[in-house]
Design a protein around this motif. Structure first.
Motif, PDB file in Angstrom:
ATOM      1  N   GLN A 190      -4.610  -0.839   2.159  1.00  0.00           N
ATOM      2  CA  GLN A 190      -3.671   0.288   1.222  1.00  0.00           C
ATOM      3  C   GLN A 190      -4.563   1.147   1.027  1.00  0.00           C
ATOM      4  OE1 GLN A 190      -1.264  -2.166  -1.519  1.00  0.00           O
ATOM      5  NE2 GLN A 190       0.116  -2.687   0.234  1.00  0.00           N
ATOM      6  N   VAL A 191      -5.585   0.661   0.099  1.00  0.00           N
ATOM      7  CA  VAL A 191      -6.659   1.718  -0.610  1.00  0.00           C
ATOM      8  C   VAL A 191      -7.183   2.468   0.648  1.00  0.00           C
ATOM      9  CG1 VAL A 191      -8.843   1.797  -1.772  1.00  0.00           C
ATOM     10  CG2 VAL A 191      -7.128   0.066  -2.580  1.00  0.00           C
ATOM     11  N   ILE A 192      -7.664   1.980   1.571  1.00  0.00           N
ATOM     12  CA  ILE A 192      -8.258   2.896   2.547  1.00  0.00           C
ATOM     13  C   ILE A 192      -7.355   3.952   2.994  1.00  0.00           C
ATOM     14  CG2 ILE A 192      -9.133   2.770   4.910  1.00  0.00           C
ATOM     15  CD1 ILE A 192     -10.443   0.401   4.530  1.00  0.00           C
ATOM     16  N   SER A 193      -6.093   3.306   3.482  1.00  0.00           N
ATOM     17  CA  SER A 193      -4.846   4.502   3.860  1.00  0.00           C
ATOM     18  C   SER A 193      -4.863   5.481   2.881  1.00  0.00           C
ATOM     19  CB  SER A 193      -3.825   3.529   4.212  1.00  0.00           C
ATOM     20  OG  SER A 193      -2.632   4.081   4.533  1.00  0.00           O
ATOM     21  N   ARG A 194      -4.599   5.051   1.653  1.00  0.00           N
ATOM     22  CA  ARG A 194      -4.603   6.166   0.467  1.00  0.00           C
ATOM     23  C   ARG A 194      -5.922   6.930   0.560  1.00  0.00           C
ATOM     24  NH1 ARG A 194      -0.435   4.582  -3.289  1.00  0.00           N
ATOM     25  NH2 ARG A 194       1.027   3.444  -1.877  1.00  0.00           N
ATOM     26  N   VAL A 240       2.714  13.394  -5.680  1.00  0.00           N
ATOM     27  CA  VAL A 240       1.401  12.824  -5.419  1.00  0.00           C
ATOM     28  C   VAL A 240       1.558  11.394  -5.408  1.00  0.00           C
ATOM     29  CG1 VAL A 240       1.251  12.927  -8.283  1.00  0.00           C
ATOM     30  CG2 VAL A 240      -0.970  13.052  -6.792  1.00  0.00           C
ATOM     31  N   ASN A 241       0.678  10.922  -4.760  1.00  0.00           N
ATOM     32  CA  ASN A 241       0.479   9.371  -4.355  1.00  0.00           C
ATOM     33  C   ASN A 241      -0.715   9.014  -5.233  1.00  0.00           C
ATOM     34  OD1 ASN A 241       2.995   9.019  -2.892  1.00  0.00           O
ATOM     35  ND2 ASN A 241       1.653   9.867  -1.011  1.00  0.00           N
ATOM     36  N   ARG A 242      -0.494   7.791  -5.906  1.00  0.00           N
ATOM     37  CA  ARG A 242      -1.590   7.047  -6.550  1.00  0.00           C
ATOM     38  C   ARG A 242      -2.406   6.519  -5.366  1.00  0.00           C
ATOM     39  NH1 ARG A 242      -1.883   9.619 -11.434  1.00  0.00           N
ATOM     40  NH2 ARG A 242      -0.070   9.201 -12.509  1.00  0.00           N
ATOM     41  N   ILE A 243      -3.924   6.731  -5.594  1.00  0.00           N
ATOM     42  CA  ILE A 243      -4.813   6.038  -4.390  1.00  0.00           C
ATOM     43  C   ILE A 243      -5.048   4.512  -4.789  1.00  0.00           C
ATOM     44  CG2 ILE A 243      -7.012   6.280  -3.480  1.00  0.00           C
ATOM     45  CD1 ILE A 243      -7.156   9.257  -4.075  1.00  0.00           C
ATOM     46  N   LEU A 244      -5.351   4.355  -5.987  1.00  0.00           N
ATOM     47  CA  LEU A 244      -5.890   2.939  -6.270  1.00  0.00           C
ATOM     48  C   LEU A 244      -4.852   1.900  -6.938  1.00  0.00           C
ATOM     49  CD1 LEU A 244      -9.457   3.631  -7.734  1.00  0.00           C
ATOM     50  CD2 LEU A 244      -8.786   2.715  -5.399  1.00  0.00           C
ATOM     51  N   SER A 245      -3.918   2.558  -7.971  1.00  0.00           N
ATOM     52  CA  SER A 245      -3.001   1.737  -8.683  1.00  0.00           C
ATOM     53  C   SER A 245      -1.967   2.589  -9.268  1.00  0.00           C
ATOM     54  CB  SER A 245      -3.373   0.594  -9.703  1.00  0.00           C
ATOM     55  OG  SER A 245      -4.410   1.523 -10.442  1.00  0.00           O
ATOM     56  N   GLN A 270       0.598  14.756 -15.541  1.00  0.00           N
ATOM     57  CA  GLN A 270       0.877  14.805 -14.257  1.00  0.00           C
ATOM     58  C   GLN A 270       1.996  15.347 -13.754  1.00  0.00           C
ATOM     59  OE1 GLN A 270      -1.671  13.674 -11.525  1.00  0.00           O
ATOM     60  NE2 GLN A 270      -0.485  15.347 -10.909  1.00  0.00           N
ATOM     61  N   GLU A 271       3.180  14.961 -14.492  1.00  0.00           N
ATOM     62  CA  GLU A 271       4.228  15.696 -14.288  1.00  0.00           C
ATOM     63  C   GLU A 271       4.335  17.182 -14.652  1.00  0.00           C
ATOM     64  OE1 GLU A 271       6.901  13.422 -16.671  1.00  0.00           O
ATOM     65  OE2 GLU A 271       6.638  11.533 -15.714  1.00  0.00           O
ATOM     66  N   GLN A 272       3.699  17.559 -15.618  1.00  0.00           N
ATOM     67  CA  GLN A 272       3.834  18.953 -16.060  1.00  0.00           C
ATOM     68  C   GLN A 272       2.893  19.537 -14.789  1.00  0.00           C
ATOM     69  OE1 GLN A 272       2.076  18.895 -19.860  1.00  0.00           O
ATOM     70  NE2 GLN A 272       3.795  19.119 -20.940  1.00  0.00           N
ATOM     71  N   LYS A 273       1.815  19.215 -14.271  1.00  0.00           N
ATOM     72  CA  LYS A 273       1.160  19.662 -13.288  1.00  0.00           C
ATOM     73  C   LYS A 273       1.759  19.808 -12.033  1.00  0.00           C
ATOM     74  CE  LYS A 273      -3.358  18.867 -10.867  1.00  0.00           C
ATOM     75  NZ  LYS A 273      -4.500  18.168 -10.628  1.00  0.00           N
ATOM     76  N   LEU A 274       2.801  18.912 -11.877  1.00  0.00           N
ATOM     77  CA  LEU A 274       3.707  19.115 -10.424  1.00  0.00           C
ATOM     78  C   LEU A 274       4.631  20.121 -10.794  1.00  0.00           C
ATOM     79  CD1 LEU A 274       3.959  15.550  -9.138  1.00  0.00           C
ATOM     80  CD2 LEU A 274       2.459  17.055  -8.106  1.00  0.00           C
ATOM     81  N   PRO A 333       4.391   4.914  -0.636  1.00  0.00           N
ATOM     82  CA  PRO A 333       4.096   6.190  -0.939  1.00  0.00           C
ATOM     83  C   PRO A 333       4.969   7.385  -0.321  1.00  0.00           C
ATOM     84  CG  PRO A 333       2.774   5.264   0.862  1.00  0.00           C
ATOM     85  CD  PRO A 333       3.548   4.180   0.386  1.00  0.00           C
ATOM     86  N   PHE A 334       5.285   8.399  -1.187  1.00  0.00           N
ATOM     87  CA  PHE A 334       5.876   9.398  -0.661  1.00  0.00           C
ATOM     88  C   PHE A 334       5.268  10.125   0.530  1.00  0.00           C
ATOM     89  CE2 PHE A 334       7.251   9.146  -5.408  1.00  0.00           C
ATOM     90  CZ  PHE A 334       8.455   8.850  -5.132  1.00  0.00           C
TER      91      PHE A 334
END
Length: 280
Positions: free
Chosen positions: A8-12, A201-206, A182-186, A235-236
């Motif tokens: 999962q981490v590699i895929s992200r 945005v999808n979290r890479i690690l957790s 992060q919400e304000q950034k998007l 993930p979206f």
């Protein structure tokens, strides 16, 4: 199919790198240019103090002067840098068949089912348009925030019910109530563009994946923000982006239709009163 956390981490990470491959390519080339210049300078300094031939007597020995050796070193490092950057580092993002076979972690059937469910929700939403309008008017939920909240919660229930393993959370609020960075950034990313209504945005690690949508009708009306979060295993992607965009667009259409309908009876009543006074 159950995916291990390692894959999962590699895929992200690959997904993150794929979205930033231009920046990675640029930074890699900058690194090799700087490295080549340093190597060339070091070689020139070394052979300036200790030349290969003190008294060159032929063409080959004349070419072995510090300047030529330094230039040859720079060219060799740059050649390797171009090869590494263009063919080795960028290979995973060129959709190579071998790469897809080795690192395709998603269950194809499960993903196709999720996409089908998303389109089913959109078609059902449009099909139930008259009932939705009637329900909103009867509940006096005619404000933009009410309309957006109803459709968003319907979308949340549908996704959670028909997609196994998905835990979707949706909040509907005013623009000024968005406080997380992060919400304000998007949200700022959406407002900078006139072509998009939502971004994710999808979290890479957790942590949770995040998608934010902006419902904007007019300058006289407060904007409504949809904040969507999903669990790490979900993930979206482009289809989730399009689904939320459909909810946003339909919210605007539904709000305008409700306003038209609620104003019509008042006009009819006034016309009846005017006709009655004329007869009297």
């Amino acid at each position: 199919m159950v995916k291990s956390r390692f894959f999962q981490v590699i895929s992200r990470l690959l997904d993150w790198a794929d979205k930033r491959k231009k920046e990675l390519h640029f930074l890699s080339m900058i690194f090799f240019i700087v490295f080549a210049a340093l190597m060339g300078g070091e070689v020139y300094y070394k052979y300036s103090k200790n030349p290969m031939f003190e008294s060159p007597s032929n063409i080959v020995e004349h070419l072995a002067i510090p300047l030529f050796i330094s230039l040859f070193t720079i060219a060799l490092v740059l050649f390797f840098g171009v090869f590494f950057t263009s063919f080795v580092m960028m290979a995973p993002f060129k959709k190579l068949k071998l790469f897809k076979m080795e690192l395709e972690f998603d269950d194809k059937y499960e993903k196709e089912l999720m996409i089908a469910n998303q389109f089913t929700f959109i078609s059902t939403m449009l099909q139930n348009n008259p009932y939705t309008i009637e329900e909103l008017i009867s509940d006096s939920s005619t404000e933009l925030n009410d309309v957006v909240e109803k459709l968003s919660l319907n979308y949340k229930r549908f996704v959670n019910e028909y997609n196994s393993g998905v835990c979707l959370e949706i909040d509907v609020c005013k623009e000024e109530d968005v406080v997380a960075k992060q919400e304000q950034k998007l949200l700022e990313e959406i407002k900078r563009s006139s072509y998009i209504s939502n971004a994710y945005v999808n979290r890479i690690l957790s942590g949770n994946n995040l998608m934010v949508g902006l419902v904007e009708v007019s300058k006289d009306l407060d904007n409504v923000v949809i904040i969507t979060r999903s669990n790490y295993d979900y993930p979206f992607d482009h289809y989730d982006n399009e689904s939320l965009a459909s909810v946003i667009e339909y919210s605007i259409i539904l709000y305008e239709m409700i306003n038209m309908i609620t104003f019509l009876p008042e006009d009819t009543d006034e016309s009846k009163e005017d006709s009655g006074s004329e007869k009297g």
